[in-house]
Design a protein around this motif. Structure first.
Motif, PDB file in Angstrom:
ATOM      1  N   ARG A 113       0.826  -1.189   0.000  1.00 15.23           N
ATOM      2  CA  ARG A 113       0.000   0.000   0.000  1.00 15.23           C
ATOM      3  C   ARG A 113       0.870   1.252   0.000  1.00 15.23           C
ATOM      4  O   ARG A 113       0.547   2.242  -0.644  1.00 15.23           O
ATOM      5  CB  ARG A 113      -0.939  -0.004   1.210  1.00 15.23           C
ATOM      6  CG  ARG A 113      -2.008   1.068   1.147  1.00 15.23           C
ATOM      7  CD  ARG A 113      -3.005   0.769   0.026  1.00 15.23           C
ATOM      8  NE  ARG A 113      -3.833   1.944  -0.259  1.00 15.23           N
ATOM      9  CZ  ARG A 113      -3.845   2.594  -1.416  1.00 15.23           C
ATOM     10  NH1 ARG A 113      -3.073   2.200  -2.395  1.00 15.23           N
ATOM     11  NH2 ARG A 113      -4.641   3.620  -1.606  1.00 15.23           N
ATOM     12  N   LEU A 115       3.698   1.402  -1.393  1.00 14.58           N
ATOM     13  CA  LEU A 115       4.304   1.526  -2.715  1.00 14.58           C
ATOM     14  C   LEU A 115       3.330   2.129  -3.724  1.00 14.58           C
ATOM     15  O   LEU A 115       3.738   2.703  -4.715  1.00 14.58           O
ATOM     16  CB  LEU A 115       4.754   0.148  -3.219  1.00 14.58           C
ATOM     17  CG  LEU A 115       5.923  -0.469  -2.466  1.00 14.58           C
ATOM     18  CD1 LEU A 115       6.150  -1.898  -2.935  1.00 14.58           C
ATOM     19  CD2 LEU A 115       7.168   0.353  -2.692  1.00 14.58           C
ATOM     20  N   GLY A 116       2.036   1.971  -3.478  1.00 16.01           N
ATOM     21  CA  GLY A 116       1.062   2.523  -4.414  1.00 16.01           C
ATOM     22  C   GLY A 116       0.837   1.621  -5.613  1.00 16.01           C
ATOM     23  O   GLY A 116       1.263   0.467  -5.632  1.00 16.01           O
ATOM     24  N   TRP A 117       0.169   2.153  -6.628  1.00 16.15           N
ATOM     25  CA  TRP A 117      -0.272   1.331  -7.757  1.00 16.15           C
ATOM     26  C   TRP A 117       0.877   0.834  -8.620  1.00 16.15           C
ATOM     27  O   TRP A 117       0.858  -0.284  -9.112  1.00 16.15           O
ATOM     28  CB  TRP A 117      -1.225   2.127  -8.643  1.00 16.15           C
ATOM     29  CG  TRP A 117      -2.574   2.317  -8.065  1.00 16.15           C
ATOM     30  CD1 TRP A 117      -2.964   3.296  -7.197  1.00 16.15           C
ATOM     31  CD2 TRP A 117      -3.733   1.522  -8.305  1.00 16.15           C
ATOM     32  NE1 TRP A 117      -4.289   3.149  -6.897  1.00 16.15           N
ATOM     33  CE2 TRP A 117      -4.791   2.083  -7.560  1.00 16.15           C
ATOM     34  CE3 TRP A 117      -3.981   0.393  -9.088  1.00 16.15           C
ATOM     35  CZ2 TRP A 117      -6.073   1.541  -7.558  1.00 16.15           C
ATOM     36  CZ3 TRP A 117      -5.262  -0.132  -9.089  1.00 16.15           C
ATOM     37  CH2 TRP A 117      -6.289   0.434  -8.330  1.00 16.15           C
ATOM     38  N   PHE A 118       1.875   1.690  -8.843  1.00 18.69           N
ATOM     39  CA  PHE A 118       2.803   1.376  -9.927  1.00 18.69           C
ATOM     40  C   PHE A 118       4.219   1.028  -9.480  1.00 18.69           C
ATOM     41  O   PHE A 118       4.934   0.347 -10.187  1.00 18.69           O
ATOM     42  CB  PHE A 118       2.896   2.556 -10.903  1.00 18.69           C
ATOM     43  CG  PHE A 118       1.579   2.869 -11.544  1.00 18.69           C
ATOM     44  CD1 PHE A 118       1.043   2.022 -12.509  1.00 18.69           C
ATOM     45  CD2 PHE A 118       0.871   3.999 -11.182  1.00 18.69           C
ATOM     46  CE1 PHE A 118      -0.180   2.300 -13.102  1.00 18.69           C
ATOM     47  CE2 PHE A 118      -0.349   4.286 -11.770  1.00 18.69           C
ATOM     48  CZ  PHE A 118      -0.881   3.435 -12.725  1.00 18.69           C
ATOM     49  N   ARG A 119       4.628   1.525  -8.279  1.00 22.07           N
ATOM     50  CA  ARG A 119       6.026   1.342  -7.925  1.00 22.07           C
ATOM     51  C   ARG A 119       6.340  -0.116  -7.640  1.00 22.07           C
ATOM     52  O   ARG A 119       5.607  -0.784  -6.912  1.00 22.07           O
ATOM     53  CB  ARG A 119       6.380   2.188  -6.704  1.00 22.07           C
ATOM     54  CG  ARG A 119       7.344   3.326  -7.045  1.00 22.07           C
ATOM     55  CD  ARG A 119       7.684   4.144  -5.824  1.00 22.07           C
ATOM     56  NE  ARG A 119       6.497   4.693  -5.187  1.00 22.07           N
ATOM     57  CZ  ARG A 119       6.471   5.084  -3.924  1.00 22.07           C
ATOM     58  NH1 ARG A 119       7.533   4.973  -3.166  1.00 22.07           N
ATOM     59  NH2 ARG A 119       5.368   5.589  -3.417  1.00 22.07           N
TER      60      ARG A 119
ATOM     61  N   LEU B 175       2.390  -3.771 -15.166  1.00 21.10           N
ATOM     62  CA  LEU B 175       2.627  -2.584 -14.343  1.00 21.10           C
ATOM     63  C   LEU B 175       1.855  -2.660 -13.028  1.00 21.10           C
ATOM     64  O   LEU B 175       2.355  -2.264 -11.980  1.00 21.10           O
ATOM     65  CB  LEU B 175       2.182  -1.358 -15.130  1.00 21.10           C
ATOM     66  CG  LEU B 175       2.902  -0.042 -14.844  1.00 21.10           C
ATOM     67  CD1 LEU B 175       4.389  -0.198 -15.052  1.00 21.10           C
ATOM     68  CD2 LEU B 175       2.331   1.058 -15.727  1.00 21.10           C
ATOM     69  N   TRP B 195      -6.636  -0.756   0.005  1.00 19.95           N
ATOM     70  CA  TRP B 195      -6.927  -0.895  -1.425  1.00 19.95           C
ATOM     71  C   TRP B 195      -8.429  -1.014  -1.610  1.00 19.95           C
ATOM     72  O   TRP B 195      -9.099  -1.658  -0.803  1.00 19.95           O
ATOM     73  CB  TRP B 195      -6.271  -2.150  -1.996  1.00 19.95           C
ATOM     74  CG  TRP B 195      -4.795  -2.117  -2.064  1.00 19.95           C
ATOM     75  CD1 TRP B 195      -3.943  -2.782  -1.235  1.00 19.95           C
ATOM     76  CD2 TRP B 195      -3.979  -1.406  -2.991  1.00 19.95           C
ATOM     77  NE1 TRP B 195      -2.649  -2.513  -1.596  1.00 19.95           N
ATOM     78  CE2 TRP B 195      -2.640  -1.669  -2.667  1.00 19.95           C
ATOM     79  CE3 TRP B 195      -4.260  -0.558  -4.071  1.00 19.95           C
ATOM     80  CZ2 TRP B 195      -1.581  -1.131  -3.379  1.00 19.95           C
ATOM     81  CZ3 TRP B 195      -3.194  -0.024  -4.776  1.00 19.95           C
ATOM     82  CH2 TRP B 195      -1.877  -0.299  -4.431  1.00 19.95           C
TER      83      TRP B 195
END
Lengths: 264, 429
Positions: A113, A115-119, B175, B195
């Protein structure tokens, strides 16, 4: 009937549950639950018979099952404002252990979480995850596929993932289920360490015998909160009987547990 | 295909993209489709939504026919790809939505709901198709290729669109592998960390649906689900890490698309979809046998080797206990508790001889010095292990993959020393 006494909810309590009711299919599973966790870090056990709503209680606190009514606040704030400070250890059976991940990958998920969506996961994250695995004694099994781990090891991987979350408040659903005595001690050791670091840990627990020796505080639950408070004050036969009803085997077990706690 | 040499030549030319613009275009399309569906299909399989994709594929048929009818009203003279795909996507999503609604009802299980929606929508599609074909027969040529797929009938724009969308979907999936993977593995945990599982699921299934719909003209709505499942099923045999499984599945999907399209275009009248699926199936079978560790051959071989090693260990232990040299006949008596056949004993002794653990001279078998020290080690380790099980029964279960040789490596030095003490105490009364 006496009017329901509502305690004054403290904004400093890491978890306060206020008049929470949860229902599946119109049938209530939890009724009017009120609870305030002590302000200072504690190991808190939720005990009660099968179907008492123990898992449901923590799932409702975490927003995984909808509440019919009531409020849950974390140091006075709603769940969405404090998600990153709350950790969760689900029941071991809730996931597919054939999943193509290694122990280390699972622990890294505790940091996704952030790191987020893309990292992508970087070395820094893997190192941190490895430290968490080390704390539960599994550093040398980091690259094992999770299916190749024993039940107790899988449970500890979940604990390491929770450690990687670096939360202040933890909910754990039966972390001692199906683990051997040595693993139970190892897990308990980690929980105590976490408490010393200032974290509050709420554990769904099924083994009454170990409540007095392992926990500071206990919540007796059977669809409603029968009683809650420090183990020394509330862990007695009267509460056990009220919680478990007339089940003979349970009562025998309970009596033994009480006897043990009194010997301490 | 009357001339096999010609066929292979043809096949080789198509495969190496030397067979003209059209064939190359088709290969480009099916390869990128295979790549994307291999990757996105892995997530669908891991999220246990693979059959949902099947329902989606079948549910597109009424929409495809409906889209065709509407395009006729607006003056089209034959099937055009855009209205058909839009129509297909609409009825596909309607099908998924129907499944979701049915599942909410407590008495319909997911598999039943999927079966119900899949068959009903497909039945409706077939009925519509027959009606349309009999009433406006001249213009429907190519419409039924949507059922089995016919990549060669696609135009340049069709293929480029297919390839572009596929590559995009594949890249997005790679990705987003962290959130996707986490939701697949443990959706509840993902939700507690903040999330939005619904949003991730929607995105994931949306990507699956996009691959399904754009893939249908090439491989057909009946088989598009195979594109999603088979590469992942094969890929999982090769690795136990999500990223590798994704890459391998994408690769397998791409190779199937490439070879399948080449095969179908060098053989007359073969629909593309089934041929690609057969190629993918063949790759799966190969993987099932050949994959390291999880493949059949590898796991059988290692089981066989393990049993051989155990038998050798047992034999050496018996020799150590017996001390003396043994005649060939005496071997049967020596190993009598093991219940080995004479043939097995014979082969076992040859193996031990080849390893210089035993020697055969003047018609008796005896241990060599190496064999003796090896036997003593085994005996000691066995005893250590037994002692360990007795004194540490509660932790022993954690050391699952143990073999005699590993005792010293599995257990710490301290523990080995401690166990040795206990052994000596135990042996001296």
């Amino acid at each position: 009937m006496s009017p329901i006494q509502r305690p004054e909810h403290s904004t400093n309590s890491p978890l306060s549950i206020h008049a929470m009711t949860v229902a599946y299919d119109r049938k209530p599973v939890l009724w009017d639950v009120d609870y305030d966790a002590p302000e200072d870090p504690q190991l808190i056990a939720i005990v009660g018979p099968n179907g008492a709503g123990k898992s449901t209680l923590i799932k409702a606190c975490l927003g995984l099952v909808p509440r019919a009514s009531g409020l849950v606040a974390f140091r006075g704030k709603p769940l969405d404002a404090v998600r990153s400070t709350i950790g969760y250890v689900p029941q071991r059976e809730s996931v597919d252990w054939e999943f193509p991940v290694t122990a280390l990958d699972v622990v890294c998920m505790g940091r996704y979480r952030k790191l987020g969506w893309f990292r992508p996961v970087r070395k820094k994250d893997r190192d941190a995850a490895l430290l968490c695995l080390d704390r539960v004694g599994l550093a040398d099994l980091a690259d094992r596929q999770i299916r190749q781990l024993s039940g107790g090891q899988q449970q500890r991987v979940f604990l390491a993932r929770a450690l990687a979350q670096e939360a202040d408040l933890y909910f754990m659903d039966e972390p001692f289920a199906g683990v051997d005595a040595a693993t139970e001690q190892a897990i308990l050791g980690v929980l105590r360490e976490m408490k010393r670091e200032g974290r509050t840990i709420i554990v769904v627990h099924h083994d009454l015998q170990t409540v007095p020796s392992s926990f500071d505080e206990v919540i007796f639950l059977n669809m409603r909160v029968v009683d809650s408070g420090p183990v020394a004050d509330v862990f007695h036969e009267d509460n056990l009987r009220k919680t478990y009803g007339g089940r003979l085997t349970m009562l025998a077990e309970a009596a033994e547990a009480v006897a043990r706690s009194e010997r301490r | 295909m009357d001339d096999p040499v010609n066929f292979w030549l043809d096949f080789w030319n198509v495969l190496t993209l030397q067979s003209g613009y059209n064939a190359t275009l088709v290969i480009l399309g099916t390869t990128s489709l295979g790549f994307a569906s291999g990757i996105v299909g892995t997530f669908a399989v891991l999220r246990r939504r693979a059959l949902m994709a099947d329902a989606l594929g079948h549910a597109t048929l009424p929409g495809v026919v409906g889209g065709f009818l509407i395009s006729l009203i607006f003056g089209a003279t034959g099937p055009e790809i855009l209205p058909l795909l839009v129509g297909g996507a609409c009825s596909g999503f309607l099908g998924i939505w129907a499944v979701q609604c049915l599942v909410r009802h407590p008495r319909v299980r997911e598999d039943a709901a999927i079966g119900l929606v899949l068959s009903t929508f497909f039945g409706l599609g077939i009925v519509l198709l027959s009606v349309v074909q009999t009433s406006v027969s001249t213009q429907t040529a190519g419409l039924d290729s949507y059922i089995y797929g016919q990549a060669s009938s696609m135009t340049r724009v069709d293929v480029l669109t297919l390839a572009g969308i596929s590559v995009l979907v594949g890249l997005i999936s790679i990705l987003l592998r962290n959130p996707f993977g986490q939701v697949c593995f443990d959706a509840d945990f993902a939700a507690t960390t903040g999330w939005s599982v619904d949003r991730i699921d929607l995105l994931m299934m949306g990507l699956v649906a996009v691959v399904c719909v754009v893939g249908i003209p090439a491989v057909g709505l009946m088989l598009v689900v195979a594109f999603l499942i088979v590469p992942c099923a094969a890929g999982r045999l090769w690795s136990t890490r999500l990223f590798d499984v994704l890459m391998i599945s994408g690769l397998i999907g791409g190779i199937s698309g490439w070879f399948g399209a080449a095969l179908s275009s060098s053989l007359p009248n073969l629909p593309t979809g089934p041929v690609i699926v057969l190629v993918a199936g063949a790759i799966f079978l190969l993987s099932l046998f050949l994959a390291p560790r999880r493949g059949i051959i590898s796991s059988q071989w290692s089981a066989y080797r393990r049993n051989q090693r155990i038998a050798e260990d047992h034999a050496l232990e018996h020799f150590i206990d017996h001390e003396d040299s043994v005649s060939t006949d005496g071997l049967i008596k020596l190993f009598s508790v093991r219940g080995w056949s004479a043939r097995k004993i014979n082969r076992l002794m040859r193996r031990l001889q080849a390893k210089h653990f035993v020697e055969f001279s003047s018609s008796v078998w005896s241990l060599t010095p190496t064999g003796r020290s090896r036997g003593l080690t085994i005996q000691r380790n066995h005893r250590l292990w037994t002692q360990y099980l007795i004194s540490h029964a509660d932790v022993a279960a954690n050391h699952v993959d143990w073999s005699v040789d590993q005792v010293e490596h599995v257990l710490s030095e301290d523990l080995v020393a401690q166990l040795e003490d206990q052994l000596q105490l135990g042996s001296t009364p």
